[in-house]
Design a protein around this motif. Sequence first.
Motif, PDB file in Angstrom:
ATOM      1  N   GLU A 137       7.958 -23.893 -69.276  1.00 46.90           N
ATOM      2  CA  GLU A 137       9.204 -24.156 -70.001  1.00 46.90           C
ATOM      3  C   GLU A 137       9.356 -25.643 -70.327  1.00 46.90           C
ATOM      4  O   GLU A 137       9.728 -26.015 -71.447  1.00 46.90           O
ATOM      5  N   THR A 138       9.018 -26.493 -69.364  1.00 41.70           N
ATOM      6  CA  THR A 138       9.127 -27.937 -69.578  1.00 41.70           C
ATOM      7  C   THR A 138       8.083 -28.416 -70.579  1.00 41.70           C
ATOM      8  O   THR A 138       8.353 -29.298 -71.398  1.00 41.70           O
ATOM      9  N   MET A 139       6.903 -27.799 -70.548  1.00 38.09           N
ATOM     10  CA  MET A 139       5.866 -28.162 -71.517  1.00 38.09           C
ATOM     11  C   MET A 139       6.311 -27.840 -72.933  1.00 38.09           C
ATOM     12  O   MET A 139       6.039 -28.597 -73.869  1.00 38.09           O
ATOM     13  N   LYS A 140       7.045 -26.749 -73.111  1.00 35.17           N
ATOM     14  CA  LYS A 140       7.575 -26.410 -74.436  1.00 35.17           C
ATOM     15  C   LYS A 140       8.545 -27.493 -74.912  1.00 35.17           C
ATOM     16  O   LYS A 140       8.576 -27.826 -76.103  1.00 35.17           O
ATOM     17  N   MET A 141       9.327 -28.042 -73.988  1.00 33.35           N
ATOM     18  CA  MET A 141      10.231 -29.146 -74.345  1.00 33.35           C
ATOM     19  C   MET A 141       9.427 -30.343 -74.850  1.00 33.35           C
ATOM     20  O   MET A 141       9.796 -30.979 -75.832  1.00 33.35           O
ATOM     21  N   ALA A 142       8.333 -30.661 -74.153  1.00 34.29           N
ATOM     22  CA  ALA A 142       7.495 -31.799 -74.546  1.00 34.29           C
ATOM     23  C   ALA A 142       6.896 -31.581 -75.928  1.00 34.29           C
ATOM     24  O   ALA A 142       6.889 -32.488 -76.766  1.00 34.29           O
ATOM     25  N   GLN A 143       6.398 -30.386 -76.167  1.00 37.40           N
ATOM     26  CA  GLN A 143       5.793 -30.086 -77.464  1.00 37.40           C
ATOM     27  C   GLN A 143       6.817 -30.186 -78.590  1.00 37.40           C
ATOM     28  O   GLN A 143       6.524 -30.723 -79.660  1.00 37.40           O
ATOM     29  N   ALA A 144       8.028 -29.690 -78.349  1.00 34.77           N
ATOM     30  CA  ALA A 144       9.087 -29.785 -79.357  1.00 34.77           C
ATOM     31  C   ALA A 144       9.464 -31.246 -79.608  1.00 34.77           C
ATOM     32  O   ALA A 144       9.669 -31.657 -80.757  1.00 34.77           O
ATOM     33  N   ALA A 145       9.527 -32.034 -78.542  1.00 32.90           N
ATOM     34  CA  ALA A 145       9.871 -33.455 -78.680  1.00 32.90           C
ATOM     35  C   ALA A 145       8.779 -34.205 -79.442  1.00 32.90           C
ATOM     36  O   ALA A 145       9.072 -35.070 -80.271  1.00 32.90           O
ATOM     37  N   GLN A 146       7.523 -33.873 -79.169  1.00 34.46           N
ATOM     38  CA  GLN A 146       6.424 -34.514 -79.895  1.00 34.46           C
ATOM     39  C   GLN A 146       6.484 -34.168 -81.373  1.00 34.46           C
ATOM     40  O   GLN A 146       6.281 -35.023 -82.226  1.00 34.46           O
ATOM     41  N   ALA A 147       6.762 -32.910 -81.682  1.00 33.68           N
ATOM     42  CA  ALA A 147       6.813 -32.461 -83.078  1.00 33.68           C
ATOM     43  C   ALA A 147       7.972 -33.101 -83.833  1.00 33.68           C
ATOM     44  O   ALA A 147       7.832 -33.469 -85.000  1.00 33.68           O
ATOM     45  N   SER A 148       9.109 -33.243 -83.162  1.00 35.92           N
ATOM     46  CA  SER A 148      10.296 -33.773 -83.843  1.00 35.92           C
ATOM     47  C   SER A 148      10.290 -35.293 -83.928  1.00 35.92           C
ATOM     48  O   SER A 148      10.863 -35.859 -84.848  1.00 35.92           O
ATOM     49  N   GLY A 149       9.681 -35.930 -82.935  1.00 31.20           N
ATOM     50  CA  GLY A 149       9.699 -37.394 -82.892  1.00 31.20           C
ATOM     51  C   GLY A 149      11.046 -37.968 -82.475  1.00 31.20           C
ATOM     52  O   GLY A 149      11.256 -39.172 -82.556  1.00 31.20           O
ATOM     53  N   VAL A 150      11.951 -37.124 -82.014  1.00 34.58           N
ATOM     54  CA  VAL A 150      13.295 -37.567 -81.627  1.00 34.58           C
ATOM     55  C   VAL A 150      13.258 -38.088 -80.188  1.00 34.58           C
ATOM     56  O   VAL A 150      12.897 -37.350 -79.264  1.00 34.58           O
ATOM     57  N   ALA A 151      13.626 -39.346 -80.013  1.00 34.80           N
ATOM     58  CA  ALA A 151      13.551 -39.997 -78.704  1.00 34.80           C
ATOM     59  C   ALA A 151      14.392 -39.282 -77.650  1.00 34.80           C
ATOM     60  O   ALA A 151      13.967 -39.152 -76.498  1.00 34.80           O
ATOM     61  N   SER A 152      15.574 -38.806 -78.016  1.00 33.69           N
ATOM     62  CA  SER A 152      16.436 -38.152 -77.027  1.00 33.69           C
ATOM     63  C   SER A 152      15.791 -36.873 -76.487  1.00 33.69           C
ATOM     64  O   SER A 152      15.972 -36.526 -75.313  1.00 33.69           O
ATOM     65  N   GLU A 153      15.017 -36.178 -77.329  1.00 32.37           N
ATOM     66  CA  GLU A 153      14.323 -34.975 -76.869  1.00 32.37           C
ATOM     67  C   GLU A 153      13.212 -35.337 -75.893  1.00 32.37           C
ATOM     68  O   GLU A 153      12.997 -34.660 -74.896  1.00 32.37           O
ATOM     69  N   TRP A 154      12.494 -36.427 -76.177  1.00 35.51           N
ATOM     70  CA  TRP A 154      11.439 -36.877 -75.263  1.00 35.51           C
ATOM     71  C   TRP A 154      12.063 -37.314 -73.938  1.00 35.51           C
ATOM     72  O   TRP A 154      11.529 -37.009 -72.869  1.00 35.51           O
ATOM     73  N   ASN A 155      13.185 -37.999 -73.992  1.00 35.14           N
ATOM     74  CA  ASN A 155      13.862 -38.427 -72.769  1.00 35.14           C
ATOM     75  C   ASN A 155      14.329 -37.226 -71.950  1.00 35.14           C
ATOM     76  O   ASN A 155      14.267 -37.248 -70.716  1.00 35.14           O
TER      77      ASN A 155
END
Length: 136
Positions: free
Chosen positions: A53-71
């Motif tokens: 589940e957390t890896m999916k968050m990372a992949q979505a954050a990488q795709a979007s490039g949105v800093a808040s998602e990566w944080n």
Amino acid sequence: MPIRIVRLGSDRAPGEGLRIGTVRRPPRGVPKSEFASQNWYDVWYPNLAPSAETMKMAQAAQASGVASEWNAFGRRFKSEMAEPDASRSLDLLAALSHQSSFSIGCYCEDEARCHRSFLRALLAERGADIVPESTG
């Protein structure tokens, strides 16, 4: 004898020692007998990989490039690493870093957008001896 934080599959550094794969899954299409010879890893240790589940968050954050998602991914992963088993594993690796040569890593190309950047920080907080990013 510091820990090296590496990209799995990359060439090994002289004296690197044991390579530990902190990934959720083994490399696809590679026979288990060739993991070490192809520089993937010597030991698979998914205990320090993000949950699915957390890896999916990372992949979505990488795709979007949105800093808040990566944080948000970083906070979630750090929370997982604060669980007793993961925390004890990090403590052990930090202690071993003063007496043994080894490396940890995953498949991501860019450490800055990878869970291994958080592993680097968590190990440093525990006093681990770590090769600087520019040489690891």
